[in-house]
Design an enzyme around this catalytic site. Structure first.
Site, PDB file in Angstrom:
ATOM      1  CG  HIS A 127      -1.985  -0.728   1.117  1.00 18.90           C
ATOM      2  ND1 HIS A 127      -2.257  -2.163   1.380  1.00 18.90           N
ATOM      3  CD2 HIS A 127      -3.508  -0.706   0.762  1.00 18.90           C
ATOM      4  CE1 HIS A 127      -3.095  -2.733   1.197  1.00 18.90           C
ATOM      5  NE2 HIS A 127      -3.978  -1.914   0.751  1.00 18.90           N
ATOM      6  CE  LYS A 131      -4.099  -0.297   4.654  1.00 22.33           C
ATOM      7  NZ  LYS A 131      -5.347   0.118   4.843  1.00 22.33           N
TER       8      LYS A 131
HETATM    9  N1  NAD Z   1     -12.742  -0.464   2.690  1.00 24.71           N
HETATM   10  C1  NAD Z   1     -12.193  -0.136   1.530  1.00 24.71           C
HETATM   11  O1  NAD Z   1     -12.418  -0.439   0.310  1.00 24.71           O
HETATM   12  C2  NAD Z   1     -10.914   0.879   1.716  1.00 24.71           C
HETATM   13  C3  NAD Z   1     -10.454   1.420   0.571  1.00 24.71           C
HETATM   14  C4  NAD Z   1      -9.375   2.417   0.671  1.00 24.71           C
HETATM   15  C5  NAD Z   1      -9.107   2.721   1.888  1.00 24.71           C
HETATM   16  N2  NAD Z   1      -9.886   2.297   3.130  1.00 24.71           N
HETATM   17  C6  NAD Z   1      -9.653   2.854   4.399  1.00 24.71           C
HETATM   18  O2  NAD Z   1     -10.354   3.817   4.713  1.00 24.71           O
HETATM   19  C7  NAD Z   1      -9.728   4.963   5.643  1.00 24.71           C
HETATM   20  C8  NAD Z   1      -9.422   6.269   4.934  1.00 24.71           C
HETATM   21  O3  NAD Z   1      -8.656   6.334   4.019  1.00 24.71           O
HETATM   22  P1  NAD Z   1      -8.042   7.508   3.200  1.00 24.71           P
HETATM   23  O4  NAD Z   1      -6.945   7.169   2.351  1.00 24.71           O
HETATM   24  O5  NAD Z   1      -9.144   8.300   2.747  1.00 24.71           O
HETATM   25  O6  NAD Z   1      -7.295   8.483   4.441  1.00 24.71           O
HETATM   26  P2  NAD Z   1      -7.121   9.861   4.578  1.00 24.71           P
HETATM   27  O7  NAD Z   1      -6.220  10.071   5.703  1.00 24.71           O
HETATM   28  O8  NAD Z   1      -6.927  10.632   3.196  1.00 24.71           O
HETATM   29  O9  NAD Z   1      -8.773  10.678   5.079  1.00 24.71           O
HETATM   30  C9  NAD Z   1      -9.040  10.180   6.320  1.00 24.71           C
HETATM   31  C10 NAD Z   1      -9.919  11.474   6.687  1.00 24.71           C
HETATM   32  O10 NAD Z   1     -10.737  11.336   8.058  1.00 24.71           O
HETATM   33  C11 NAD Z   1     -10.806  12.495   8.600  1.00 24.71           C
HETATM   34  N3  NAD Z   1     -11.131  12.441   9.841  1.00 24.71           N
HETATM   35  C12 NAD Z   1     -10.487  12.042  11.094  1.00 24.71           C
HETATM   36  N4  NAD Z   1     -10.958  11.883  11.929  1.00 24.71           N
HETATM   37  C13 NAD Z   1     -12.429  12.167  11.861  1.00 24.71           C
HETATM   38  C14 NAD Z   1     -13.630  12.261  12.667  1.00 24.71           C
HETATM   39  N5  NAD Z   1     -13.676  12.038  14.001  1.00 24.71           N
HETATM   40  N6  NAD Z   1     -14.796  12.388  11.863  1.00 24.71           N
HETATM   41  C15 NAD Z   1     -14.602  12.957  10.625  1.00 24.71           C
HETATM   42  N7  NAD Z   1     -13.460  12.515   9.740  1.00 24.71           N
HETATM   43  C16 NAD Z   1     -12.428  12.452  10.309  1.00 24.71           C
HETATM   44  C17 NAD Z   1      -9.508  13.213   8.539  1.00 24.71           C
HETATM   45  O11 NAD Z   1      -9.250  14.647   8.627  1.00 24.71           O
HETATM   46  C18 NAD Z   1      -9.117  12.825   7.002  1.00 24.71           C
HETATM   47  O12 NAD Z   1      -9.522  13.871   6.155  1.00 24.71           O
HETATM   48  C19 NAD Z   1      -8.370   3.989   5.922  1.00 24.71           C
HETATM   49  O13 NAD Z   1      -8.695   3.477   7.020  1.00 24.71           O
HETATM   50  C20 NAD Z   1      -8.105   3.095   4.734  1.00 24.71           C
HETATM   51  O14 NAD Z   1      -7.651   1.824   5.323  1.00 24.71           O
HETATM   52  C21 NAD Z   1     -10.668   1.629   2.906  1.00 24.71           C
END
Ligand code: NAD
Length: 219
Positions: A127, A131
């Protein structure tokens, strides 16, 4: 119209989900919660029917419980938190999926099938270097499905974190004189959106909650 709010709306996944919801003819995006936007999840809950959470491992559980207590269904893509905490009768439903891409669901299904027939396996997940959790939720889910299918121990997982990567996984199975490699590559976050929208449409009608894994909705 399903009234949808997105938690983590300023993040990489959250921005893509907001665009997908806005493009869906049967959904209305009613809120974007994110500390970077100055909006809390509590502020968007009163208008929402479904919240989609792509935040961080340390906030996803609290966000999900806030939704369920308010009677709002929640679709969770965030990985790296204890999903057993969502069990119990909350009056609203949750779907938690470590991967919403159809190719990744198929990779897990094929790996579970292959694990029944080959002696050993190891998982390599790769990844991008921002991450937060390792091993990935997809790798942990794959290992659990393979162990259940084969009736043995979970295969070891190796995690690689490098700039330039998005989300990739190889399941390598070995047996006498042969190996089998099953590989999935996510090259764009749009791959997750059909699965996220499917979960938004289905979460309100679940017979039990939480549902873990998108494969439960597809089969
Ligand atoms: N399930 C899937 O298919 C899939 C795919 C990709 C990523 N993910 C997961 O999704 C998650 C997010 O990934 P990303 O790359 O978008 O991360 P990212 O860091 O770009 O985004 C996370 C966002 O959450 C916000 N945040 C933090 N605390 C918060 C709260 N209490 N309320 C609302 N927002 C809050 C942050 O400010 C940030 O903008 C990770 O856990 C990643 O592993 C899952």
């Amino acid at each position: 119209m399903i009234r949808v709010a997105v938690a983590g709306a300023a993040g990489r996944m959250g921005q893509a989900v907001c665009a997908a919801v806005e493009g869906a003819p049967d959904m209305e995006l009613i809120g974007r919660a994110d500390p970077l936007l100055g909006v809390t999840i509590e502020e968007v809950l009163p208008q929402a029917e479904v919240v989609v959470d792509f935040t961080t491992p340390d906030t996803a559980l609290a966000n999900a419980l806030a939704c369920l207590r308010a009677g709002v269904h929640v679709v969770i893509g965030t990985t790296g938190f204890d999903v057993t905490q969502l069990e119990g009768d909350h009056g609203a439903n949750a779907i938690v999926a470590p991967n919403f891409a159809i190719g990744a669901i198929l990779m897990m299904r094929f790996a579970a099938e292959a694990a029944k027939h080959m002696e050993k396996a190891e998982i390599v997940e790769l990844h991008h270097d921002r991450k937060l959790d390792a091993p990935s939720g997809t790798a942990k889910r794959t290992a659990a499905l393979m162990a259940t299918a084969a009736g043995g121990a979970e295969p070891p997982i190796h995690s690689v974190r490098l700039p330039g990567l998005v989300a990739h996984q190889e399941v390598i199975l070995g047996d006498v004189g042969q190996t089998l490699t099953i590989r999935h590559d996510t090259t764009g976050r749009e791959s997750f959106m059909p699965g996220v929208l499917l979960a938004v449409r289905r979460v309100g009608g679940l017979e039990h909650s939480p549902v873990i894994g998108l494969e439960s909705l597809l089969s």
